[in-house]
Design a protein around this motif. Structure first.
Motif, short mmCIF file in Angstrom:
data_model
loop_
_atom_site.label_atom_id
_atom_site.label_comp_id
_atom_site.label_asym_id
_atom_site.label_seq_id
_atom_site.Cartn_x
_atom_site.Cartn_y
_atom_site.Cartn_z
N ALA A 81 0.85 -1.20 0.00
CA ALA A 81 0.00 0.00 0.00
C ALA A 81 0.88 1.24 0.00
O ALA A 81 1.77 1.37 0.83
CB ALA A 81 -0.90 0.00 1.23
N VAL A 103 -9.52 -1.59 -0.45
CA VAL A 103 -8.95 -0.94 -1.64
C VAL A 103 -8.17 0.29 -1.17
O VAL A 103 -8.75 1.19 -0.56
CB VAL A 103 -10.05 -0.57 -2.65
CG1 VAL A 103 -9.48 0.26 -3.80
CG2 VAL A 103 -10.72 -1.85 -3.19
N VAL A 104 -6.86 0.26 -1.44
CA VAL A 104 -5.94 1.33 -1.00
C VAL A 104 -5.02 1.70 -2.16
O VAL A 104 -4.90 0.92 -3.12
CB VAL A 104 -5.10 0.84 0.21
CG1 VAL A 104 -5.97 0.60 1.44
CG2 VAL A 104 -4.30 -0.42 -0.15
N PRO A 105 -4.33 2.86 -2.10
CA PRO A 105 -3.38 3.19 -3.17
C PRO A 105 -2.28 2.13 -3.23
O PRO A 105 -1.85 1.61 -2.20
CB PRO A 105 -2.80 4.54 -2.72
CG PRO A 105 -3.81 5.11 -1.78
CD PRO A 105 -4.42 3.93 -1.08
N ARG A 106 -1.84 1.78 -4.44
CA ARG A 106 -0.86 0.69 -4.57
C ARG A 106 0.56 1.22 -4.72
O ARG A 106 0.77 2.33 -5.22
CB ARG A 106 -1.21 -0.20 -5.75
CG ARG A 106 -1.03 0.48 -7.10
CD ARG A 106 -1.22 -0.51 -8.25
NE ARG A 106 -1.59 0.20 -9.47
CZ ARG A 106 -0.93 0.08 -10.63
NH1 ARG A 106 0.11 -0.70 -10.72
NH2 ARG A 106 -1.35 0.76 -11.68
N THR A 120 -5.02 1.91 -7.55
CA THR A 120 -5.27 1.26 -6.25
C THR A 120 -5.06 -0.25 -6.33
O THR A 120 -4.93 -0.82 -7.42
CB THR A 120 -6.73 1.50 -5.80
OG1 THR A 120 -7.61 0.92 -6.77
CG2 THR A 120 -7.03 2.99 -5.66
N ASP A 188 -13.81 0.38 -0.45
CA ASP A 188 -12.90 1.35 -1.06
C ASP A 188 -12.54 2.41 -0.02
O ASP A 188 -13.37 3.28 0.31
CB ASP A 188 -13.57 1.98 -2.29
CG ASP A 188 -12.61 2.90 -3.04
OD1 ASP A 188 -11.48 3.13 -2.55
OD2 ASP A 188 -13.00 3.39 -4.11
N THR A 190 -10.23 4.61 -0.51
CA THR A 190 -9.78 5.84 -1.17
C THR A 190 -10.96 6.78 -1.42
O THR A 190 -10.77 7.91 -1.85
CB THR A 190 -9.05 5.55 -2.51
OG1 THR A 190 -10.00 5.07 -3.46
CG2 THR A 190 -7.94 4.54 -2.33
#
Ligand code: TXA
Ligand code: MG
Length: 334
Positions: A81, A103-106, A120, A188, A190
């Motif tokens: 993440a 769901v997070v920024p990748r 994400t 999600d 984000t």
């Protein structure tokens, strides 16, 4: 690819040599199906873009549908993440291992193909010992969608995987039926406020209570090339047999039953509401319904019937996930 090998592995104390064998297949870029607590997943090493492309090919999955990345524990998941805030940390501590995808920024180590090109990644830590030992042994996270051909019913038994994907994957680890039976809740983080993209075993209310903020539900409009969560498409998970749904058991009298037919209902049937010959699954408890719904659909679908009828589950948040999956698997009667 030749026929798929099946290894029967102990659910509680997986044989180390079998885990090692599966890990070698994965490390070489192969595909291994394994049980999570929700459904069987089709795994490939998440950081190996070629291996992940193999998943899309085996499933016939459109490349705009991102994959969930399975990690061994919270610390492992966090490494992939690019931002891991207090919300992510508290939900992970509270619900993992378990049927919740965040769901997070990748980070850059998650290839584009896993994320369908988006910014994400969906991550989760699966509960079964077999799954976690496998990830630990490989030493890398596993990208794994449900182990079915695209748009077919998700597998809750190794036999379902074999029937759908034999010859298209390298190995199936058979550790018996999955415990929960419906796919994870996808949240999600984000979005502001956080949004449930796919209802699942952990309800929006539970997430909202854990976070202390409101949690929204349902898809949001995004750019048309990239689906916010293709699991949210209205038809997905469809059986081969014609499958209709009616809103209540009272409506069953209006059905024109062919000779060979099946029924799924979530409450007891009134006396004489359907012909005796109809093969039936009655699942009046939401936990049992989650666990048995796909098995019932697979069973009815394998019988070569002319019609499957499902009665919609009753109202209430506990039924949200079964209701959602059932709606995707059927079309309205009339
Ligand atoms: O329980 C489960 O989640 C199972 C087991 C194997 O873990 N997996 C599963 O994977 O159901 P799949 O690929 O059949 O469904 C993944 C869902 C899809 O609706 C996908 O669009 C959504 O999660 N998803 C994955 N990554 C996402 C992301 N970065 N952003 C939004 N949605 C995402
Ligand atoms: Mg799926």
């Amino acid at each position: 690819m030749t026929r798929t090998r099946v290894l029967i592995v102990d659910r509680d104390e997986p044989e180390p040599d079998l885990i090692a064998e599966a890990a070698v297949v994965l490390s070489r870029g192969g595909l291994v199906a394994f049980a999570t607590e929700t459904v069987y997943g089709l795994g490939a090493v998440a950081t190996n873009a070629d291996a992940v492309r193999g998943i899309f090919q085996a499933k016939g999955r459109p490349s705009n549908n991102p994959l969930i990345v399975h990690a061994a524990d919270v610390d492992h998941a966090r490494r992939y993440a690019a931002r891991w805030d207090d919300r992510a940390e508290s939900l992970a501590r509270r619900f993992w291992p378990g049927p919740l995808t965040l769901v997070v920024p990748r980070t850059a180590s998650i290839p584009d193909v896993v994320a369908a090109g988006g910014p994400t990644v969906g991550v989760r830590v699966p509960a079964p010992t077999v799954a976690r030992r496998l990830i630990e042994r490989v030493g890398l996270p596993l990208a794994a969608p449900s182990a079915n051909r695209s748009n077919r019913i998700s597998p809750t038994l190794a036999e379902h995987v074999a029937a759908d994907l034999d010859g298209r994957v390298d190995l199936i680890l058979d550790s018996g039926p999955t415990a929960v039976g419906l796919e994870s809740t996808v949240l999600d983080l984000t979005a502001e406020p956080p949004r449930v993209l796919r209802p699942g075993p952990i309800t929006a209310d539970e997430l909202s209570a854990a976070l202390g903020v409101a949690v929204e539900s349902g898809p949001v409009a995004t750019d048309p090339g990239r689906l916010a969560s293709p699991g949210m498409l209205p038809v997905h998970y469809a059986p081969k047999t014609r499958a209709l749904r009616v809103p209540t058991v009272a409506e069953l009298v209006a059905v024109d039953w062919p000779e060979r037919a099946g029924l799924i209902a979530f409450e007891p049937l009134p006396e004489g509401s359907i012909p005796d010959r109809v093969v039936r699954f009655v699942l009046p408890d939401p936990v049992v319904a989650a666990r048995e719904l796909y098995r019932a659909l697979h069973d009815l679908d394998a019988r070569g019937l002319d019609l499957i009828v499902a009665v919609e589950p009753p109202a209430g948040a506990a039924w949200d996930a079964p209701r959602d999956r059932l709606r995707r698997a059927t079309t309205p009667h009339r």
